[in-house]
Design a protein around this motif. Structure first.
Motif, PDB file in Angstrom:
ATOM      1  N   SER A   1       0.829  -1.207   0.000  1.00 31.39           N
ATOM      2  CA  SER A   1       0.000   0.000   0.000  1.00 31.39           C
ATOM      3  C   SER A   1       0.859   1.251   0.000  1.00 31.39           C
ATOM      4  N   ARG A   2       2.036   1.159   0.584  1.00 27.73           N
ATOM      5  CA  ARG A   2       2.927   2.310   0.618  1.00 27.73           C
ATOM      6  C   ARG A   2       3.570   2.553  -0.747  1.00 27.73           C
ATOM      7  N   ASN A   3       3.861   1.501  -1.455  1.00 30.82           N
ATOM      8  CA  ASN A   3       4.682   1.634  -2.647  1.00 30.82           C
ATOM      9  C   ASN A   3       3.938   1.303  -3.940  1.00 30.82           C
TER      10      ASN A   3
ATOM     11  N   TYR B   1       9.813  10.359   1.160  1.00 32.53           N
ATOM     12  CA  TYR B   1       9.234  10.781  -0.108  1.00 32.53           C
ATOM     13  C   TYR B   1       8.597  12.165  -0.001  1.00 32.53           C
ATOM     14  N   GLU B   2       7.931  12.453   1.111  1.00 31.50           N
ATOM     15  CA  GLU B   2       7.232  13.735   1.223  1.00 31.50           C
ATOM     16  C   GLU B   2       8.184  14.926   1.317  1.00 31.50           C
TER      17      GLU B   2
ATOM     18  N   GLY C   1      -8.838   6.423   4.043  1.00 30.29           N
ATOM     19  CA  GLY C   1      -8.620   7.492   3.074  1.00 30.29           C
ATOM     20  C   GLY C   1      -7.154   7.746   2.817  1.00 30.29           C
ATOM     21  N   GLY C   2      -6.894   8.779   2.013  1.00 33.25           N
ATOM     22  CA  GLY C   2      -5.524   9.143   1.724  1.00 33.25           C
ATOM     23  C   GLY C   2      -5.009  10.171   2.706  1.00 33.25           C
ATOM     24  N   SER C   3      -3.851  10.720   2.392  1.00 35.85           N
ATOM     25  CA  SER C   3      -3.241  11.741   3.240  1.00 35.85           C
ATOM     26  C   SER C   3      -3.976  13.071   3.081  1.00 35.85           C
TER      27      SER C   3
ATOM     28  N   THR D   1       0.718   5.972   1.815  1.00 33.32           N
ATOM     29  CA  THR D   1      -0.141   6.118   2.990  1.00 33.32           C
ATOM     30  C   THR D   1       0.101   4.991   3.980  1.00 33.32           C
ATOM     31  N   CYS D   2      -0.188   5.303   5.221  1.00 33.36           N
ATOM     32  CA  CYS D   2      -0.056   4.324   6.303  1.00 33.36           C
ATOM     33  C   CYS D   2      -1.470   3.826   6.623  1.00 33.36           C
TER      34      CYS D   2
END
Length: 277
Positions: free
Chosen positions: A10-12, A41-42, A161-163, A176-177
């Motif tokens: 999910s992260r990558n 990444y952010e 949801g997303g960030s 996302t975590c």
């Protein structure tokens, strides 16, 4: 609970690079610190923009991050801070000014570093600082700790949801975590409580940037508190109109990078001065 491999996927899934990074430069160094549940990444776009201007850049990965939920749950704020200190030590070997740039919880860690390290940190940039969460979230977290006690370490929250990003394209590719240990935001509250009294010790020039639409760390409360309590005379706050929380990748990321570059460039040491020194 999903498996470790599911979480990693999910992260990558978008193929983005979540690893820590070093980008060469000279004259001034920038240490970039991501936020809680985030990844390097952010901070990568900002790092690449800085490096394009000749700034040496180190983007750290905080302990327990960019891995499994269990790894995040096992790390405490002192482990996160150790990652930051190690990053600064890598940059100090170059003998040039160091500017620390943190996002969200990374901004809280950056403030702690500036207070602790004194002259080793020439300047401080706090992007969407996470000293305060929404009041309802803070009440819920403290209530959970009071009721559950040590059981909070075994509870994970699902994030469907997303960030907190306004730009849909940026949000769609952002790592996302999906599962967050309940203990993680509680550790952020503890870290913030420890660092708040340290702000008056920070006398380095400081830049604070925050978005009015931030749903994760309310702008007014964070910016007003930070600007009131920072100990130095040189401090500037910039408010963004369109972005949400992750301002380093959001709608106004180019403006964020431009402001940070202009701030960092102030500390650049000229080559002849380095040679003379």
């Amino acid at each position: 609970m999903s498996s470790d491999s599911d979480e990693a996927a999910s992260r990558n899934s978008a193929g983005v690079d979540t690893h820590e990074f070093f980008l060469p430069g000279a004259g001034v160094s920038a240490l970039l610190i991501h936020g809680l549940t985030g990844t390097p990444y952010e901070m990568r776009y900002l790092g690449e923009r800085l490096a394009a201007r000749g700034v040496r850049v180190r983007g750290v990965k905080l302990a327990g991050h960019a891995g499994t939920p269990e790894e995040l749950g096992a790390a405490g704020y002192d482990n996160w801070y150790e990652s930051v200190v190690n990053g600064l030590e890598e940059l100090r070997q170059f003998g040039e000014p160091n500017v620390v740039v943190g996002l969200s919880m990374g901004a809280v860690l950056a403030a702690r570093l500036a207070a602790d390290q004194g002259e080793a940190v020439a300047g401080l940039v706090m992007l969407a600082p996470g000293f305060f969460l929404p009041a309802s979230m803070t009440i819920m977290l403290r209530g959970a700790r009071g009721i559950l006690g040590s059981l909070v370490d075994r509870i994970y929250l699902f994030n469907p949801g997303g960030s907190d990003i306004h730009d849909a394209a940026a949000r769609s590719v952002h790592p996302t975590c999906r599962l967050m240990p309940l203990s993680a935001p509680l550790k952020l509250l503890d870290l913030s409580a420890m660092v708040k009294p340290m702000l008056t010790r920070i006398t380095q020039p400081a830049l604070v940037m925050h978005a009015r639409g931030d749903h994760t760390c309310p702008m007014r409360k964070n910016v007003d508190y930070v600007m009131k309590h920072l100990g130095g005379p040189e401090k500037r706050a910039v408010e963004l109109e369109e972005s949400y929380h992750v301002i380093t990748v959001d709608s106004e990321k180019a403006r964020v990078a431009g402001e940070v570059i202009e701030f960092v460039e102030r500390f650049r040491v000229a080559p002849q001065k380095r040679a003379a020194g």
